[in-house]
Design a protein around this motif. Structure first.
Motif, mmCIF file in Angstrom:
data_model
loop_
_atom_site.group_PDB
_atom_site.id
_atom_site.type_symbol
_atom_site.label_atom_id
_atom_site.label_comp_id
_atom_site.label_asym_id
_atom_site.label_seq_id
_atom_site.Cartn_x
_atom_site.Cartn_y
_atom_site.Cartn_z
ATOM 1 N N GLY A 174 0.777 -1.233 0.000
ATOM 2 C CA GLY A 174 0.000 0.000 0.000
ATOM 3 C C GLY A 174 0.804 1.276 0.000
ATOM 4 O O GLY A 174 0.269 2.343 0.307
ATOM 5 N N HIS A 175 2.097 1.209 -0.371
ATOM 6 C CA HIS A 175 2.934 2.399 -0.481
ATOM 7 C C HIS A 175 3.108 2.785 -1.948
ATOM 8 O O HIS A 175 3.243 1.906 -2.818
ATOM 9 C CB HIS A 175 4.323 2.142 0.126
ATOM 10 N N VAL A 176 3.134 4.077 -2.227
ATOM 11 C CA VAL A 176 3.350 4.549 -3.594
ATOM 12 C C VAL A 176 4.805 4.316 -3.988
ATOM 13 O O VAL A 176 5.728 4.570 -3.198
ATOM 14 C CB VAL A 176 3.006 6.045 -3.719
ATOM 15 N N VAL A 177 4.990 3.817 -5.196
ATOM 16 C CA VAL A 177 6.319 3.598 -5.759
ATOM 17 C C VAL A 177 6.390 4.306 -7.099
ATOM 18 O O VAL A 177 5.448 4.256 -7.894
ATOM 19 C CB VAL A 177 6.603 2.093 -5.960
ATOM 20 N N VAL A 178 7.497 4.989 -7.348
ATOM 21 C CA VAL A 178 7.723 5.622 -8.644
ATOM 22 C C VAL A 178 9.069 5.150 -9.170
ATOM 23 O O VAL A 178 10.034 5.020 -8.404
ATOM 24 C CB VAL A 178 7.665 7.161 -8.552
ATOM 25 N N ALA A 179 9.122 4.844 -10.459
ATOM 26 C CA ALA A 179 10.346 4.323 -11.052
ATOM 27 C C ALA A 179 10.538 4.932 -12.431
ATOM 28 O O ALA A 179 9.582 5.350 -13.080
ATOM 29 C CB ALA A 179 10.279 2.800 -11.161
ATOM 30 N N GLY A 180 11.787 4.975 -12.872
ATOM 31 C CA GLY A 180 12.070 5.489 -14.194
ATOM 32 C C GLY A 180 13.451 5.108 -14.663
ATOM 33 O O GLY A 180 14.324 4.744 -13.862
ATOM 34 N N ASP A 181 13.637 5.173 -15.971
ATOM 35 C CA ASP A 181 14.953 4.883 -16.548
ATOM 36 C C ASP A 181 15.550 6.110 -17.212
ATOM 37 O O ASP A 181 16.402 6.007 -18.087
ATOM 38 C CB ASP A 181 14.863 3.723 -17.545
ATOM 39 N N VAL A 182 15.099 7.290 -16.773
ATOM 40 C CA VAL A 182 15.598 8.557 -17.305
ATOM 41 C C VAL A 182 16.447 9.250 -16.244
ATOM 42 O O VAL A 182 16.405 8.900 -15.062
ATOM 43 C CB VAL A 182 14.428 9.471 -17.748
ATOM 44 N N ALA A 183 17.207 10.247 -16.667
ATOM 45 C CA ALA A 183 18.133 10.914 -15.754
ATOM 46 C C ALA A 183 17.412 11.536 -14.559
ATOM 47 O O ALA A 183 17.917 11.530 -13.439
ATOM 48 C CB ALA A 183 18.933 11.973 -16.508
ATOM 49 N N GLY A 184 16.209 12.044 -14.794
ATOM 50 C CA GLY A 184 15.467 12.652 -13.702
ATOM 51 C C GLY A 184 15.093 11.671 -12.620
ATOM 52 O O GLY A 184 14.990 12.019 -11.447
ATOM 53 N N ALA A 185 14.895 10.413 -12.990
ATOM 54 C CA ALA A 185 14.580 9.394 -11.998
ATOM 55 C C ALA A 185 15.782 9.137 -11.098
ATOM 56 O O ALA A 185 15.643 8.912 -9.892
ATOM 57 C CB ALA A 185 14.143 8.107 -12.684
ATOM 58 N N GLN A 186 16.965 9.161 -11.671
ATOM 59 C CA GLN A 186 18.181 8.974 -10.873
ATOM 60 C C GLN A 186 18.382 10.146 -9.917
ATOM 61 O O GLN A 186 18.849 9.983 -8.795
ATOM 62 C CB GLN A 186 19.385 8.816 -11.803
#
Length: 416
Positions: A205-217
């Motif tokens: 029940g926790h929000v997770v955000v992921a990405g493979d772009v520089a802003g995600a890092q």
């Protein structure tokens, strides 16, 4: 085949009101432009629940959009509820060997999908977050396609809410669950010009955000602390990655993650399954007895409902959710207001009464499931006005381990 677990975890989710941040910038990634929410018009800005707001039950780049030019498509078998890979091209295609394939119910050994044929999964697809953890590469399928070479899907990074969200391409379906880009994930990816960010809610029940772009890092810089708090973030969440050696400098080809420190306000995923879920019908009518023994009645309406009982964990247990639940009721869910019952947390499709299965409405697809006579999938409800004015958490003894809760949920007027 339908999920074989008889007692899966469930969830309750209130409607998500995004109007306080209408037209405002809410977050930023590195030196990129700020990400804002749409300017909502009259009647806009209230979403079915938090998942609807985050991703709209679909992806910015669905798997079938990835495969559109390759004569491949992945669907759900309408009778068996397993994945089917259709090869409509003129050449054989290979599904490469991978342990990841088991997440989708597909063979882990190299398998040939013949030209004009299909591959039907032999086991069910995994319910729940499509993830190998927040420090491991997300599970994907790789096909060897003649004339193209190796194609890995989904191209959009994980984790995803569930398998069906991976398959659905937002804004291109036109069904009950399809939405425009007016989701947080859609707003971000539209601003980036690519499908480089994915939002989801994990199995706890926790929000997770992921990405493979520089802003995600680089991680999120919150431009609105109230919006940050509404998603359960504190601002201290570290960036984790599947890149060897840790986050470090940005390197293409890896996924970078952040997980909210607190449960998603407005949504609760209890650690135990429903104790009871009893179907009932409530009737509203006026009846008057006549002098000759007959009755005169006026029928106003009949309403389907569920009476549920469940267990709320307290501070003397492994995970304390009682403050979170009281905050949910105080701020996000009141009598008569919308609430979504996820009967099987991990399958975001809508529940379908098997009596509604026809030649025009199959038992299983990317939007509905008739599993276990309609006791799986999500149901759009309202918290019954019969719910007590006081939400009491009554512990079973001196230890504050668990409290037994009971509520009545009436099916919404616009159906399941």
């Amino acid at each position: 085949m339908p999920d074989r677990r008889r007692t899966p975890r469930f969830a309750l989710a209130a409607a998500f009101d995004a109007r306080p941040w209408s037209g405002l910038d809410v977050l930023q990634r590195g030196a990129a432009d700020p990400i804002g929410l749409p300017t909502f018009g009259t009647g806009e800005g209230i979403y079915l629940d938090g998942l609807h707001f985050l991703h709209g039950f679909a992806s910015s780049q669905g798997v079938n959009a990835d495969l559109a030019g390759e004569d491949l498509a992945i669907t759900i078998d309408p009778a068996a509820d397993v994945l089917v890979v259709d090869n409509t091209g003129g050449a054989d295609v290979e599904l490469e060997a991978s342990a990841d394939n088991a997440v989708f119910g597909l063979p882990t050994a190299l398998t040939v999908i013949p030209a004009g044929g299909s591959l039907t999964a032999s086991i069910d697809w995994r319910r729940g977050l499509v993830s190998n953890g927040l420090t491991s590469a997300p599970p994907r399928l790789t096909f060897d396609i003649p004339g193209t070479g190796l194609v890995t899907v989904p191209s959009q990074p994980g984790p995803a809410q569930d398998i069906r969200v991976i398959l659905r391409h937002r804004g291109a379906l036109g069904d009950l669950d399809d939405t425009s880009a007016d989701t947080l994930e859609g707003q971000e990816n539209n601003a980036l010009g690519e499908a480089g960010i994915r939002w989801a809610v994990d199995d706890e029940g926790h929000v997770v955000v992921a990405g493979d772009v520089a802003g995600a890092q680089a991680g999120i810089t919150w431009l609105s602390t109230t919006f940050r708090d509404r998603l359960g973030f504190t601002g201290d969440e570290p960036v984790t990655t599947d890149r060897p050696g840790g986050a470090g400098a940005y390197e293409a080809g890896y996924t970078y993650y952040q997980r909210a420190a607190r449960p998603f306000p407005g949504l609760i995923v209890p650690r135990r399954p429903l104790m009871t879920q009893d179907a009932l019908q409530r009737e509203v009518s006026h009846t008057v007895g006549l002098i000759d023994g007959r009755y005169s009645s006026t029928h106003i309406g009949s309403y389907l409902a569920y009476a549920i009982e469940w267990v709320l964990d307290g501070p003397d247990g492994a995970v304390d959710l009682h403050r979170h639940w009281l905050d949910l009721r105080r701020h996000h869910l009141h009598a008569g207001e919308p609430v979504t019952l996820y009967q099987n947390w991990g399958d975001s499709r809508r529940a379908l009464d098997p009596l509604r299965v026809t030649v025009d409405q199959v038992a299983y697809d990317l939007i509905t499931t008739s599993e276990r006579a309609g006791y799986r999938g999500r149901v759009l409800c309202r918290l019954s006005p019969d719910t007590a004015d006081e939400e009491q958490v009554e512990w079973e003894g001196a230890l504050r381990l668990r409290a037994r809760m009971s509520h009545r949920l009436e099916l919404r007027e616009d159906g399941v």
